[in-house]
Design a protein around this motif. Structure first.
Motif, PDB file in Angstrom:
ATOM      1  N   SER A  67      56.409  42.630 193.560  1.00  0.00           N
ATOM      2  CA  SER A  67      57.244  42.094 193.980  1.00  0.00           C
ATOM      3  C   SER A  67      57.885  42.583 194.782  1.00  0.00           C
ATOM      4  O   SER A  67      59.140  44.121 194.402  1.00  0.00           O
ATOM      5  N   TYR A  68      59.101  42.321 195.914  1.00  0.00           N
ATOM      6  CA  TYR A  68      60.293  42.260 196.120  1.00  0.00           C
ATOM      7  C   TYR A  68      61.148  42.122 195.720  1.00  0.00           C
ATOM      8  O   TYR A  68      62.507  43.600 195.452  1.00  0.00           O
ATOM      9  N   THR A  69      61.261  42.079 194.252  1.00  0.00           N
ATOM     10  CA  THR A  69      62.323  42.128 193.557  1.00  0.00           C
ATOM     11  C   THR A  69      61.834  43.308 192.487  1.00  0.00           C
ATOM     12  O   THR A  69      62.918  43.907 192.210  1.00  0.00           O
ATOM     13  N   GLU A  70      60.680  43.058 192.008  1.00  0.00           N
ATOM     14  CA  GLU A  70      60.585  44.660 190.966  1.00  0.00           C
ATOM     15  C   GLU A  70      60.774  46.109 192.278  1.00  0.00           C
ATOM     16  O   GLU A  70      61.329  46.612 191.581  1.00  0.00           O
ATOM     17  N   GLY A  71      60.620  45.689 193.220  1.00  0.00           N
ATOM     18  CA  GLY A  71      60.773  46.919 194.178  1.00  0.00           C
ATOM     19  C   GLY A  71      62.647  47.310 194.059  1.00  0.00           C
ATOM     20  O   GLY A  71      63.156  48.580 193.919  1.00  0.00           O
ATOM     21  N   VAL A  72      62.846  46.509 194.036  1.00  0.00           N
ATOM     22  CA  VAL A  72      64.401  47.118 194.082  1.00  0.00           C
ATOM     23  C   VAL A  72      65.607  46.741 193.429  1.00  0.00           C
ATOM     24  O   VAL A  72      66.026  47.633 192.363  1.00  0.00           O
ATOM     25  N   ARG A  73      64.752  45.724 191.716  1.00  0.00           N
ATOM     26  CA  ARG A  73      65.224  46.493 190.638  1.00  0.00           C
ATOM     27  C   ARG A  73      65.113  47.944 189.930  1.00  0.00           C
ATOM     28  O   ARG A  73      65.598  48.670 189.443  1.00  0.00           O
ATOM     29  N   ARG A  74      63.873  48.013 189.963  1.00  0.00           N
ATOM     30  CA  ARG A  74      63.749  49.989 189.969  1.00  0.00           C
ATOM     31  C   ARG A  74      64.798  50.691 190.402  1.00  0.00           C
ATOM     32  O   ARG A  74      64.934  51.634 190.296  1.00  0.00           O
ATOM     33  N   GLN A  75      65.147  50.435 191.418  1.00  0.00           N
ATOM     34  CA  GLN A  75      66.834  50.768 192.160  1.00  0.00           C
ATOM     35  C   GLN A  75      67.818  51.184 191.114  1.00  0.00           C
ATOM     36  O   GLN A  75      68.933  51.266 191.886  1.00  0.00           O
ATOM     37  N   GLY A  76      67.727  50.231 190.637  1.00  0.00           N
ATOM     38  CA  GLY A  76      69.739  49.671 190.198  1.00  0.00           C
ATOM     39  C   GLY A  76      70.176  49.547 190.764  1.00  0.00           C
ATOM     40  O   GLY A  76      71.252  48.910 190.679  1.00  0.00           O
ATOM     41  N   ARG A  77      69.620  48.010 191.787  1.00  0.00           N
ATOM     42  CA  ARG A  77      69.808  47.068 193.008  1.00  0.00           C
ATOM     43  C   ARG A  77      69.879  45.497 191.858  1.00  0.00           C
ATOM     44  O   ARG A  77      68.367  45.629 191.194  1.00  0.00           O
ATOM     45  N   ARG A  78      70.105  45.076 192.146  1.00  0.00           N
ATOM     46  CA  ARG A  78      70.439  43.021 192.227  1.00  0.00           C
ATOM     47  C   ARG A  78      69.228  42.984 193.244  1.00  0.00           C
ATOM     48  O   ARG A  78      70.190  42.525 194.511  1.00  0.00           O
ATOM     49  N   PRO A  79      68.661  42.020 193.182  1.00  0.00           N
ATOM     50  CA  PRO A  79      67.432  41.136 194.312  1.00  0.00           C
ATOM     51  C   PRO A  79      67.911  40.203 193.959  1.00  0.00           C
ATOM     52  O   PRO A  79      68.711  39.246 192.943  1.00  0.00           O
ATOM     53  N   GLY A  80      68.180  39.933 195.324  1.00  0.00           N
ATOM     54  CA  GLY A  80      68.413  38.228 195.239  1.00  0.00           C
ATOM     55  C   GLY A  80      67.939  37.431 196.733  1.00  0.00           C
ATOM     56  O   GLY A  80      67.194  38.346 197.376  1.00  0.00           O
ATOM     57  N   ARG A  81      67.884  36.303 196.443  1.00  0.00           N
ATOM     58  CA  ARG A  81      67.221  35.640 198.119  1.00  0.00           C
ATOM     59  C   ARG A  81      68.130  34.429 197.484  1.00  0.00           C
ATOM     60  O   ARG A  81      67.785  33.708 196.593  1.00  0.00           O
ATOM     61  N   SER A  82      68.175  33.749 199.406  1.00  0.00           N
ATOM     62  CA  SER A  82      68.721  32.916 199.675  1.00  0.00           C
ATOM     63  C   SER A  82      67.621  32.089 199.991  1.00  0.00           C
ATOM     64  O   SER A  82      67.757  32.574 201.785  1.00  0.00           O
TER      65      SER A  82
END
Length: 261
Positions: free
Chosen positions: A105-120
């Motif tokens: 998921s997009y969530t997993e990919g972003v978290r792996r780079q130390g960023r905080r994922p989100g969606r609106s």
């Protein structure tokens, strides 16, 4: 100015993957804006992420060129994601987000780079399935389907737009049980026991429509990376069709290639 010789020669000290001979043609003549772009890029490395860039006027004086030449160089660096707008100024951008071309998921990919994922959430609609969509979702024409549209966020920065189509029979309570700012894949697995088996993807470059550019907060001329995905569950049943639009200046995609044995 001296340039490296021979066709295919790598510029000394250049990083692996950098343009051969720093992008300089064999005849050695380069546009003035490109020479300025190269010098500004070196300046960005010195400044570091988040640091403000000198004004166009200051850069024009420093490099002894017109402001229009500086402006053209900065436009390219903005499109490449080396710079970003911040209020009325321009600052050095951070590294691009690397998203794997995999069943993650997009969530997993972003978290792996130390960023905080989100969606609106933009909208969640239910409508009769049109003929062109029915085979992708494994339903009959006219069967109810969901369409969910969300803006993708990374540390509250808008970086993409995602449209998901899924049959209502697979997720009947999507409008009641699902938190729109969370992972759809996580919801399917944790609440419905549905796991992804495989998917077909197609990647292309496009320009955003005026509506998409407004939702993502980018100029319409900014190149986008568009991924079409058709996913199936572990039993091979069609599950979802997704159209994901990512900012070309903020994303790169990675994959692992191997040979079958």
């Amino acid at each position: 100015m001296d340039y490296p010789g021979g066709t295919g020669e790598q510029t000394p000290g250049a990083a692996p993957g950098a343009p051969i001979r720093a992008g300089i043609p064999e005849h050695g003549r380069i546009p003035k804006y490109y020479a300025v772009k190269t010098r500004v890029a070196a300046l960005l490395d010195e400044l570091g992420e988040g640091e403000p860039l000198p004004t166009e006027r200051d850069l024009a004086v420093r490099f002894e060129v017109s402001r229009e030449t500086v402006r053209q160089a900065l436009r390219e660096l903005l499109l490449e994601g080396r710079l970003r707008r911040a209020g009325r100024g321009t600052v050095v951008a951070g590294p691009k987000l690397e998203q794997p071309l995999a069943l993650a998921s997009y969530t997993e990919g972003v978290r792996r780079q130390g960023r905080r994922p989100g969606r609106s959430l933009i909208g969640l609609d239910r409508f009769p399935c049109p003929p062109a969509l029915a085979p992708d979702l494994g339903v009959q024409q006219g069967a109810p389907v969901w369409h969910m549209e969300r803006v993708l966020l990374a540390d509250d920065e808008r970086v993409g737009l995602e449209s998901t189509y899924v049959a209502v029979e697979r997720v009947p309570r999507l409008d009641a049980d699902f938190e729109p700012d969370s992972s759809f894949y996580g919801y399917l697995h944790d609440h419905l026991g549905i796991s992804f088996g495989d998917a077909d993807e197609r990647l292309e470059t496009v320009l955003a429509t005026p509506r998409e550019a407004l939702l993502i907060g980018t100029p319409p001329a900014l190149p986008m990376l568009l991924i079409h995905r058709l996913s199936r569950d572990t039993e091979g049943r069609p599950l979802e069709r997704v159209r994901s639009l990512y900012r070309g200046d903020r994303f790169s995609f990675t994959t692992h290639l191997g040979t079958k044995r």
